[in-house]
Design an enzyme around this catalytic site. Sequence first.
Site, PDB file in Angstrom:
ATOM      1  CB  SER A   1      -0.878   0.053   1.257  1.00 30.53           C
ATOM      2  OG  SER A   1      -1.803  -0.981   1.248  1.00 30.53           O
TER       3      SER A   1
ATOM      4  CE1 TYR B   1      -8.289  -5.943   2.105  1.00 29.10           C
ATOM      5  CE2 TYR B   1      -6.469  -6.563   3.530  1.00 29.10           C
ATOM      6  CZ  TYR B   1      -7.013  -5.734   2.562  1.00 29.10           C
ATOM      7  OH  TYR B   1      -6.264  -4.706   2.059  1.00 29.10           O
ATOM      8  CD  GLU B   2      -7.935  -7.499  -2.389  1.00 29.14           C
ATOM      9  OE1 GLU B   2      -8.297  -7.404  -3.569  1.00 29.14           O
ATOM     10  OE2 GLU B   2      -6.741  -7.462  -2.035  1.00 29.14           O
TER      11      GLU B   2
ATOM     12  CG  MET C   1      -4.511  -6.257   7.550  1.00 32.53           C
ATOM     13  SD  MET C   1      -5.880  -5.214   7.054  1.00 32.53           S
ATOM     14  CE  MET C   1      -6.079  -4.184   8.522  1.00 32.53           C
ATOM     15  CB  SER C   2      -0.242  -8.248   2.959  1.00 33.57           C
ATOM     16  OG  SER C   2       0.863  -7.460   3.351  1.00 33.57           O
TER      17      SER C   2
ATOM     18  CB  ALA D   1       1.506  -0.277   4.790  1.00 34.66           C
TER      19      ALA D   1
ATOM     20  CG  HIS E   1      -4.562  -7.413   0.730  1.00 37.58           C
ATOM     21  ND1 HIS E   1      -4.733  -6.583  -0.346  1.00 37.58           N
ATOM     22  CD2 HIS E   1      -3.484  -6.955   1.402  1.00 37.58           C
ATOM     23  CE1 HIS E   1      -3.788  -5.642  -0.327  1.00 37.58           C
ATOM     24  NE2 HIS E   1      -3.021  -5.849   0.720  1.00 37.58           N
TER      25      HIS E   1
ATOM     26  CG  ASN F   1      -0.542   2.286  11.962  1.00 38.90           C
ATOM     27  OD1 ASN F   1      -0.461   1.913  10.788  1.00 38.90           O
ATOM     28  ND2 ASN F   1      -0.963   1.500  12.926  1.00 38.90           N
TER      29      ASN F   1
ATOM     30  CG  HIS G   1      -2.392  -2.176  -3.586  1.00 35.17           C
ATOM     31  ND1 HIS G   1      -1.485  -3.189  -3.438  1.00 35.17           N
ATOM     32  CD2 HIS G   1      -2.785  -1.848  -2.343  1.00 35.17           C
ATOM     33  CE1 HIS G   1      -1.337  -3.465  -2.159  1.00 35.17           C
ATOM     34  NE2 HIS G   1      -2.121  -2.661  -1.473  1.00 35.17           N
TER      35      HIS G   1
ATOM     36  CG  HIS H   1      -6.957   1.968   3.505  1.00 35.26           C
ATOM     37  ND1 HIS H   1      -5.838   1.160   3.463  1.00 35.26           N
ATOM     38  CD2 HIS H   1      -7.281   2.219   2.207  1.00 35.26           C
ATOM     39  CE1 HIS H   1      -5.505   0.935   2.199  1.00 35.26           C
ATOM     40  NE2 HIS H   1      -6.356   1.576   1.419  1.00 35.26           N
TER      41      HIS H   1
HETATM   42  N1  HPA Z   1      -2.596  -3.151  11.411  1.00 39.22           N
HETATM   43  C1  HPA Z   1      -2.731  -3.937  10.328  1.00 39.22           C
HETATM   44  N2  HPA Z   1      -2.349  -3.570   9.114  1.00 39.22           N
HETATM   45  C2  HPA Z   1      -1.764  -2.385   8.985  1.00 39.22           C
HETATM   46  C3  HPA Z   1      -1.579  -1.508  10.065  1.00 39.22           C
HETATM   47  C4  HPA Z   1      -2.012  -1.929  11.347  1.00 39.22           C
HETATM   48  O1  HPA Z   1      -1.885  -1.212  12.364  1.00 39.22           O
HETATM   49  N3  HPA Z   1      -0.976  -0.395   9.568  1.00 39.22           N
HETATM   50  C5  HPA Z   1      -0.798  -0.601   8.234  1.00 39.22           C
HETATM   51  N4  HPA Z   1      -1.264  -1.797   7.875  1.00 39.22           N
END
Ligand code: HPA
Length: 272
Positions: A27, A81-82, A204-205, A109, A79, A228, A57, A240
């Site tokens: 991302s 989750y998609e 998440m990947s 990310a 991903h 973050n 993306h 996001h």
């Molecule tokens: N959690 C999950 N996926 C992420 C995060 C997070 O804090 N930041 C960026 N992708």
Amino acid sequence: MTATDLAALIRTRAGQEPVRLGLILGSGLGHLAQAVEGVAIPYSDLPGFPHAGVSGHNPNLVIGTLEGVRVAVFGGRAHYYEKGDPAAMRLPLTVLRDLGATALIATNAAGSLRPDIRPGDLMLLSDHINFSGLNPLIGEPTDARFVPMTDAHDPDLRARLRDAATKTGIPLPEGVYAWYSGPSFETPAEIRAIRILGGDAVGMSTVPEVILARFLGLRVAAISTVTNMAAGLSDEKISHEHTKAMAPLGAAKLEQVLRQFLRDLAVTDTAV
Ligand code: HPA
């Protein structure tokens, strides 16, 4: 279309020269694809490649040269989750192998659980925890499914990446990445649990891709750009939008490290 057919199709458009290395851009990290001198093929021309499901993306496969190395750059990934399919990247990674690649660098990310790894920083994955319990190899009928995951994050590639980071003066601490299915973010209690289990970053990947890459015989390493602090570890609201806004901070550092890594690779004739 099979992976073999797709690889043949890609070769007719991008040339016959084998690819050495695959790069998956996470991302907000798509910028690097534009730096490749070569041919961009939209995923929509490649049946079975992921659709443009996630904003941030850039759904192209770019085949060409970056810092003297023939690469295949995936400007986005599927991903879990998609669509609920942990094996969604199996076909693209099989194609990568069929194009001749022997190694893969995945980027993502992530949220950090470590006070010394802050938004805008990079983290090299030393290992991972499959916090989702899912596996892209479920249903694979052959004994090849029993993939060893010791040193899944390739020690030699990691050493090369650390070396490249040192040369560029960019800190590249190593840590353990925990895969959370998403698409909701984690709760603070889940983050505390992941910390107790030994996770340093969460995202998440990447984990399904690492498993698939090892299954396919590709060497693999992965780098997180921290966007973050993970849930409950700062007052900042996690979203996001925030991920996409923060990704460029780490992306500039990531680009420098990857370019140095490739420059070094260009002058070595070892397998990768
Ligand atoms: N959690 C999950 N996926 C992420 C995060 C997070 O804090 N930041 C960026 N992708």
